[in-house]
Write an enzyme that holds these catalytic residues in place. Structure first.
Site, PDB file in Angstrom:
ATOM      1  N   THR A 416       0.796  -1.214   0.000  1.00 34.63           N
ATOM      2  CA  THR A 416       0.000   0.000   0.000  1.00 34.63           C
ATOM      3  C   THR A 416       0.834   1.271   0.000  1.00 34.63           C
ATOM      4  OG1 THR A 416      -1.417  -1.293   1.387  1.00 34.63           O
ATOM      5  CG2 THR A 416      -1.974   1.006   1.113  1.00 34.63           C
ATOM      6  N   CYS A 417       0.536   2.141  -0.917  1.00 37.10           N
ATOM      7  CA  CYS A 417       1.230   3.429  -0.918  1.00 37.10           C
ATOM      8  C   CYS A 417       0.276   4.587  -1.054  1.00 37.10           C
ATOM      9  CB  CYS A 417       2.269   3.454  -2.028  1.00 37.10           C
ATOM     10  SG  CYS A 417       3.741   2.544  -1.550  1.00 37.10           S
TER      11      CYS A 417
END
Lengths: 618, 466
Positions: A416-417
């Site tokens: 996740t970014c």
């Protein structure tokens, strides 16, 4: 606008204001009353003053003794036959709140934090209440009972069903090894509390993936926290399974005092992140101690990766970065497997406990699945590993049921970014506070955890949310939590999950960062129980890593709220605007009732002010 | 007298089909068009020659001589009274234009009570029913400024009562109630004398607010029953008839007279003052311009000409013909100029449609930036005219005002009833919204108070205490 009998009932304790001119002699009906939902705006703009205003419950059926105009607050001096407030013995006098996002039209509806507990205090006589020990949590002493036998306090959701035996359905042993120093050396090995990482391992990382163009390894000790870094993509525990143990059971070995940290950019220098990035001096951009973050004092094995230009927004770029970086972690894992038992400093046993007879709850965790870096590897062989895992996007984002111990054993390798402040990194799951709290709470029976992805396209979002609804329904759960990371687009599925579960009669507590910037963009009538994960002072996504993620204090409030909801108690509607006091009031009330102190975590105010934060967020 | 234009559609339903040829000579009462579906016969209202027939109308050039005699309706000797009403082509003359022959085709003695919605009838006990069949006479003459209905009661009371009795007979209603505003003291006294020996016909006095003449408002006021927007008065075992319609029924039965004339009020910015000019028995098809001239002609500059009442009427022009449903011609004062300011419009069932409201905003040189609809204005099916859920009883308007404010309106134009207008005024001006009512220019023209804050009670005593 005038209200219906149903609305009047729902707002029985809200102020009664005439929607229209009403003439002397009429009997007050719902049709005479304005909808309390708009009062905040009217009071704010000075159009309405509610001082001395009676409640809807009090005025219905009363006779108006004087012709009054539209927007007139009804007071005792213009009514005959005002009803007494419903406060029979041992009934609710004081209600504590939580504040959900109002079931909103497709406009921004601010969500507010809250936890919920209802205290019954009455003035009756001879009240004989039997409160199961532990009804107020942890078997602790029941909340103080006011002197004399004329009042009593009861906890939330005291289960009436016979309490069955606790059943341990799984155990996970964590063996901790302490690391105090990380050095480079000719081979990767652990000697005592020193971890050596093979010199030249960088070349292996680069060679592993075509898209990885450069890689640099740094050992960040506390003295070096003030080091500039590209955006932090992930923080991971260093852990491995012992022998034939499967993830979520058996024995896991873990290194204390050190974490893996992946940072990165593409060849053009673009940060691998969307909706903000946390590049800058580490000590100015990391919220220490968040479940997903490093703790202050830990050593970071920080790999900065450079991937092929423009692949930062493609799925293959971040995947390559994570896969390549795991080369190092895997080499350490292999070393750990051979460590002598004598080096174990602490052994911890995690138990998955079912509590038949208690309210059955399920945790639904929405994880990113939109592609690019918004993905998660699910169920690797090693804790937070790569091998054996399936990408959430490849699985079609459909719900995947896992045991609480699998969560705590690192079944999610997070790519996740999204916004740094609200994204849940790999370490978050390893220390997931809601899973831990629910597992340890003797009043509930945590049956499992469901991960569901957040796809890109709305049609797919509703495809998966319907699966979630059915999944929870067939578990016969009494209550559910839905958590999410990020804000905005993912709130569409977040709302839909809650709706799909709620419409099947299962009360559902929603947990998300909302506050100001993350105000919900959609809503529905099942979103009555909302807990806001915000910690930031201004209620914003301020790019401080982990700042607004789910912490223990949020889990405690959510549990209290779900218990109230499952007991059929009302949770007060959200205030119109985000009000951080709602959270603190709820915390105080929970503390009062449980007789415990809830330690609230700090926020960005404790960190040195970065130049970026000064320019952008203050 | 200029050419007479007789529209083929003067009623609810499909246009009639002409049954004369161009060039034909016609008399008063010559049948010139017949229904193709729901509708009512159409007759020539003058002696003359058909000069043109189009899809919409039949144009007749009137003869110089216009004797009073007319061609009686063509019905057999033993025709029933209902057949006579049907043959005479009578439609609801209050403006709705529903074919009266169809409406009266009901046996009220056997009609069953409809199912009442408890949500809008909180005060009625469960299983409430009405013990009689009722003819309700709508003599509210609710559109402000019109006077021809009341004038007719004062001058033709006998005919009114005959028409009521015929209607009761046709529908087997055992009771009739005349709904009339209490302010019309002379007409009430006239009726009181005429009804002295009529035990089954009574009056119900109405307050002077708008709307009281809405069909379901009449039912509610007279019988205490709130009907849903989809229910007909028959659900309350009643039929509502406009005052003038009743007199046309009497004429059809007593005189075999076809429905060829209309009573109307011409009023407004007319030479000689703004008093009402009541014209009885104006031949259908006469032009608006001719009626204005007969009233005295327009006094200087004007804003627009409204055909019908100020609330529900539409703008018209000099050439437009009078129909069986034309009740009023109002010549208005000029519109104020808003210089392109942002305007919000509040559409409701009591006033003009959204199109009509937009037209008024445009005539005021305002820019419509926000449109709200009263919560109670129900569109029964898409595109159908709005119907008010509880006519004359406001559901609250502050939310609409909040919308207007949010949309940055400087002015709002509302088309609401007395009660709703009052509610709009309770918050609008305080929020900084400048309020116009759709009827302002017409009210100024006829010397009637503007619709803003309500200062009279919605209740009046039923005593004839004057």
């Amino acid at each position: 606008m005038s209200i219906t009998a149903e609305t009047a009932k729902a707002h029985a304790h809200d102020p009664a204001v005439l929607c229209c001119r009403a003439e002397e002699g009429i009997t007050i009906e719902p049709a005479n009353l304005e909808d309390p939902a708009i009062f905040d705006d009217l009071v704010d703009s000075g159009l309405l003053n509610l001082d001395g205003c009676l409640t809807i419950e009090e005025v219905l059926g009363a006779k108006l003794t004087k012709t009054c105009d539209s927007l007139c607050p009804l007071t005792a001096d213009v009514l005959d036959g005002v009803k007494a407030v419903s406060a029979p013995a041992a009934e609710a006098v004081e209600e504590v709140v939580a504040a959900p996002a109002a079931p909103a039209a497709p406009v921004a509806a601010p969500a507010v934090a809250g936890g919920m507990l209802k205290i019954h205090i009455g003035e009756g006589k001879d009240i004989d209440l039997q409160i199961p020990v532990g009804a107020l949590g942890g078997g602790a002493a029941v909340a103080e009972v006011p002197a004399g036998a004329e009042a009593a306090a009861a906890g939330a959701a005291a289960p009436a069903a016979a309490v069955g035996e606790e059943k341990v359905v799984g155990t996970l042993t964590r063996k901790h090894f302490n690391i105090t120093e990380v050095k480079r050396g000719p081979e990767t090995k652990i000697e005592g509390t020193t971890l050596y990482i093979r010199e030249g391992i960088e070349a292996d990382v680069i060679a592993d993936q075509e898209l990885v163009k450069d890689f640099k390894l740094e050992i960040i000790t506390p003295e070096l926290y003030h080091t500039y870094s590209e955006t932090v993509m992930d923080v991971q525990p260093i852990a491995t399974k012992e022998g034939d143990s499967e993830l979520g059971s058996g024995v896991t070995r873990v290194l204390d005092g050190v974490v893996m940290m992946l940072t990165g950019v593409d060849e053009g220098g673009v940060q691998i992140g969307e909706f903000g990035s946390s590049e800058g001096y580490l000590d100015e951009n990391i919220m220490w101690g968040r479940p997903g973050c490093p703790d202050k004092g830990e050593i970071f094995i920080k790999g900065n990766i450079v991937i092929q230009e423009k692949t930062n927004m493609e799925r293959r770029g971040p995947m390559a970065a994570h896969t390549a970086f795991d080369i190092i972690t895997q080499e350490i894992r292999e070393v750990m497997k051979k460590l002598d038992e004598s080096l174990v400093v602490e052994t911890q046993e995690l138990k998955s406990i079912r509590r038949p007879g208690k309210k059955k709850v399920v945790i639904v965790k929405e994880i990113m699945g939109q592609g690019a870096m918004h993905d998660n590897f699910i169920l690797p062989v090693e804790p937070v590993g790569i091998l054996g895992a399936r990408a959430n996007v490849d699985l079609g984002n459909v719900p995947v049921c896992v045991s609480p111990l699998e969560v705590l054993d690192g079944c999610i390798h997070a790519l996740t970014c999204i916004g740094p402040a609200s994204k849940e990194m790999s370490r978050h799951y390893w220390r997931e506070p809601l899973v831990l709290e629910a597992l340890h709470d003797e009043e509930v029976d945590l049956c499992g955890v469901v991960f569901v992805g957040s796809p890109q396209i709305n049609a797919e979002k509703f495809y998966v949310s319907r699966r979630v609804g059915h999944t929870v329904a067939m578990m016969d759960a009494d209550g559910a939590f839905v958590t999410t990371e990020g804000f905005g687009n993912n709130h569409i599925d977040f709302a839909s999950h809650i709706e799909q579960i709620g419409m099947r009669g299962v009360p559902t507590v929603g947990m998300s960062y909302c506050a100001v910037q993350g105000a919900l963009v959609v809503g529905n009538k099942h979103m009555q129980y909302m807990v806001d994960n915000n910690k930031s002072e201004a209620g914003i996504e301020n790019e401080i890593l982990g700042n607004n993620t789910l912490c223990q204090e949020d889990a405690i409030r959510a549990l209290a709220m779900l218990k109230a909801a499952m007991a059929g108690e009302d949770v007060k509607a959200a205030e119109k605007k985000w009000n951080p006091n709602v959270k603190s009031t709820n915390v105080e009330l929970i503390e009062g009732a449980y007789g415990t102190k809830i330690d609230l975590v700090g926020n960005e105010q404790e960190l040195p002010m970065s130049e970026k934060r000064r320019l952008k967020y203050s | 007298m200029g050419n007479v234009q007789i529209l083929l559609r003067q009623h609810v339903g499909a246009p009639c089909a002409p049954c004369v040829e161009a060039g034909a000579d016609v008399k008063k009462g010559t049948l010139i068009a017949t229904p193709t579906g729901l509708g009512a016969n159409i007759f020539s209202s003058v002696y003359g020659k058909v000069t043109e027939i189009t899809d919409e109308k039949i144009v007749i050039e009137p003869a110089a001589e216009q004797p009073d005699e007319f061609v009686p309706i063509d019905v057999p000797e033993d025709a029933s009274k209902l057949d006579m009403v049907k043959a005479a082509g009578i439609v609801g003359m209050g403006g709705a234009g529903f074919p009266t022959g169809v409406k009266l085709g009901i046996d009220l003695s056997a009609a069953e009570m409809g199912e009442l919605d408890p949500e809008i009838n909180p005060e009625l006990p469960k299983g409430f029913s009405i013990d009689h069949g009722y003819i309700l006479i709508n003599a509210a003459e609710c559109e402000p400024g019109l006077e021809h209905n009341i004038r007719q009661i004062e001058n033709q009371c006998d005919k009114v009562i005959r028409g009521i009795k015929y209607s009761m007979e046709i529908t087997k209603a055992d009771k009739a109630i005349i709904a009339i505003k209490k302010k019309n003291q002379k007409a009430i006294k006239t009726l009181q004398a005429a009804l002295a020996n009529e035990t089954d016909i009574t009056m119900h006095l109405l307050p002077d607010i708008y709307p009281m003449g809405e069909e379901r408002a009449v039912v509610r006021e007279c019988l205490g029953v709130n009907l849903t927007t989809l229910q007909l008065p028959s659900a309350a075992r009643s039929v509502v008839l406009n005052l003038e319609t009743v007199t046309r029924i009497a004429e059809a039965i007593d005189e075999k007279r076809p429905c060829i004339t209309k009573n109307l009020t011409v009023r407004g910015k007319i030479n000689g003052g703004n008093e009402a000019h009541v014209f009885m028995d104006v031949p259908v098809g006469v032009s608006v311009g001719e009626m204005i001239e007969r009233a005295g002609g327009i006094d200087g500059k004007y804003g627009e000409i409204i055909m019908g009442g100020a609330f529900t009427g539409k703008s018209t022009d000099f050439d437009a013909p009078i129909t069986k449903t034309t009740g009023g011609i109002i010549v208005t004062v000029e519109f104020p100029d808003l210089h392109g300011a942002n305007v919000g419009i509040l559409v409701c069932a009591c006033g003009g449609s959204e199109d009509r409201m937009r037209e008024i905003a445009e005539k005021m040189n305002g820019k419509v930036v926000s449109v709200a609809r009263c919560k109670q204005a129900i569109e029964n099916k898409p595109g159908a005219p709005l119907k008010c859920l509880r006519p004359g009883n406001c559901p609250g308007q502050v939310k609409n005002n909040m919308q207007f404010k949010k949309d940055k309106c400087e002015y709002i134009i509302i088309g609401n009833c007395s009660d709703c207008s009052n509610t709009v005024m309770a918050s609008g001006p305080k929020m900084g919204l400048k309020v116009f009512h759709q009827t302002d220019h017409a009210m100024r023209s006829v010397g009637h108070a503007l619709y803003r804050t309500l200062r009279v009670s919605k209740q009046v005593s039923q005593d004839i205490d004057f």
